[in-house]
Every structure is written in structure tokens, then in C-alpha cells.
Motif scaffolding. Structure first.
Motif, PDB file in Angstrom:
ATOM      1  N   GLY A 220       5.887   1.671   3.077  1.00 23.06           N
ATOM      2  CA  GLY A 220       4.903   0.782   3.690  1.00 23.06           C
ATOM      3  C   GLY A 220       4.107   0.023   2.643  1.00 23.06           C
ATOM      4  N   LYS A 221       3.797   0.704   1.549  1.00 22.31           N
ATOM      5  CA  LYS A 221       3.055   0.059   0.465  1.00 22.31           C
ATOM      6  C   LYS A 221       3.901  -1.020  -0.218  1.00 22.31           C
ATOM      7  CE  LYS A 221       0.179   4.032  -0.180  1.00 22.31           C
ATOM      8  NZ  LYS A 221      -0.682   4.768  -1.010  1.00 22.31           N
TER       9      LYS A 221
ATOM     10  N   ALA B 195      -0.150   6.153   5.151  1.00 21.47           N
ATOM     11  CA  ALA B 195       0.697   5.174   4.469  1.00 21.47           C
ATOM     12  C   ALA B 195       1.678   5.879   3.527  1.00 21.47           C
ATOM     13  CB  ALA B 195      -0.148   4.182   3.702  1.00 21.47           C
TER      14      ALA B 195
END
Length: 182
Positions: free
Chosen positions: A120-121, A116
Motif C-alpha cells: 500500500g505504501k 498499512a
């Protein structure tokens, strides 16, 4: 203690059918609380795993599965209940399916899927916030809902493009922080 993040990921997987059932029964308050619990447990499991070094091979599988199942379930249920927004949800579901295919392809090649990244977070956090708002407040003005879904979808697509660039880049050209060498 090392298994706490894995237990949290398992909890998120178990919350998916509960969320779906509550939404389809129009118990939106409880469904919203389940979604909040899922989002908080997602955050907590990642923080604990990284902070205490509790990252496990099982956790590397469970966490993304819990993410994908949760996001797909939320999108499918909201698309059923609010068909006027289906295009946004279809884009998000297609992105998740493509990400799963890319990860499976990498595994088949003997490589580890991409970890990740910040984008994406951010996309996941905005996704949770938007979906929680839509669950708790389905009667928000349509313009606000379209704006929230547009921003969320834009971030999801941006994250997908960035991940796709990593998937398609030869392993030796990716820096340790996950960015691509020129």
C-alpha cells in the motif's frame, strides 16, 4: 509533540480544497507544490508516528481519511481536466471507495481496519509521483502518460487485492506482520 502527526494529517485534509481550486484555476505550478507538500507531509507524519511512538487513535482515523480525500480529489480533478485518461482514474477511485467500505464493515464488526502494508505504501508513493508529474507536466507524451498511469493503476489494483485478502481472512490466520498463514 505527540500530536504532530495528527496536525500533519489535518494539514493534508485542508490542502485538498486548495489543490482542487488551484487546478481548476489552471494554476498547475502552485497546485503541484501543494501536492508535493501533501505527499511529503504524508510521509513525515507516518515516520514520526512510528519512530517516536506517536500513534494515536485519532491518527489512525485522520491519516487514512487524508489519504483517501487527497487521492480522490487528485483523480477527480485530473479526470475532469484530462478525460482521455478517465478509465485509470475511475479504477483508482473505485479502489478507494471499496477500501473505505471494507474498513467500515470491519469497524461495524468490532474489528480494527488493516494497518498499512508495504504494498500500500509503494502504491501510494508511486501514485504521488505519477500525479505530481501529471500536474507539473500535463503535456508529457501520451505514451509516457499511459505508461505511468498503467503502472500506477496496476500497483493500486495489486495493493487492493492484497488488502482484500487480509479483509477476507479470519483474524486468527493473519501473522503479526500482516501476512496470511497457509
Amino acid at each position: 509533540m505527540k500530536n504532530i502527526p495528527n496536525l500533519l494529517s489535518t494539514l493534508r485534509i485542508l490542502l485538498v480544497p486548495l489543490f482542487v481550486a488551484l487546478m481548476l484555476e489552471e494554476e498547475t505550478f502552485w497546485a503541484g507544490l501543494v501536492l508535493v507538500l501533501s505527499g511529503l507531509s504524508d510521509m513525515l507524519d507516518g515516520m514520526l508516528a512510528r519512530h517516536f511512538g506517536w500513534i494515536t487513535p485519532l491518527g489512525k482515523i485522520l491519516d487514512p481519511i487524508a489519504d483517501k480525500l487527497t487521492q480522490a480529489a487528485v483523480c477527480v480533478v485530473l479526470a475532469i481536466l484530462h478525460p482521455q485518461y478517465i478509465a485509470f482514474f475511475v479504477i483508482m477511485i473505485v479502489k478507494e471507495l471499496l477500501m473505505m467500505c471494507c474498513s467500515a464493515w470491519l469497524l461495524k464488526q468490532g474489528e480494527r481496519p488493516v494497518a498499512a502494508k508495504w504494498y500500500g505504501k509503494v502504491a501510494t508513493a508511486v501514485f504521488y509521483c505519477t500525479m505530481i508529474l501529471l500536474v507539473f507536466f500535463p503535456a508529457l507524451p501520451a505514451a509516457l502518460i499511459y505508461t505511468l498511469l498503467s503502472v500506477t493503476t496496476g500497483l493500486v489494483v495489486f495493493a487492493f487485492i492484497k488488502y482484500l485478502m487480509l479483509y477476507l481472512t479470519p483474524k486468527g490466520k493473519i501473522k503479526k506482520d500482516g501476512e496470511i498463514h497457509p
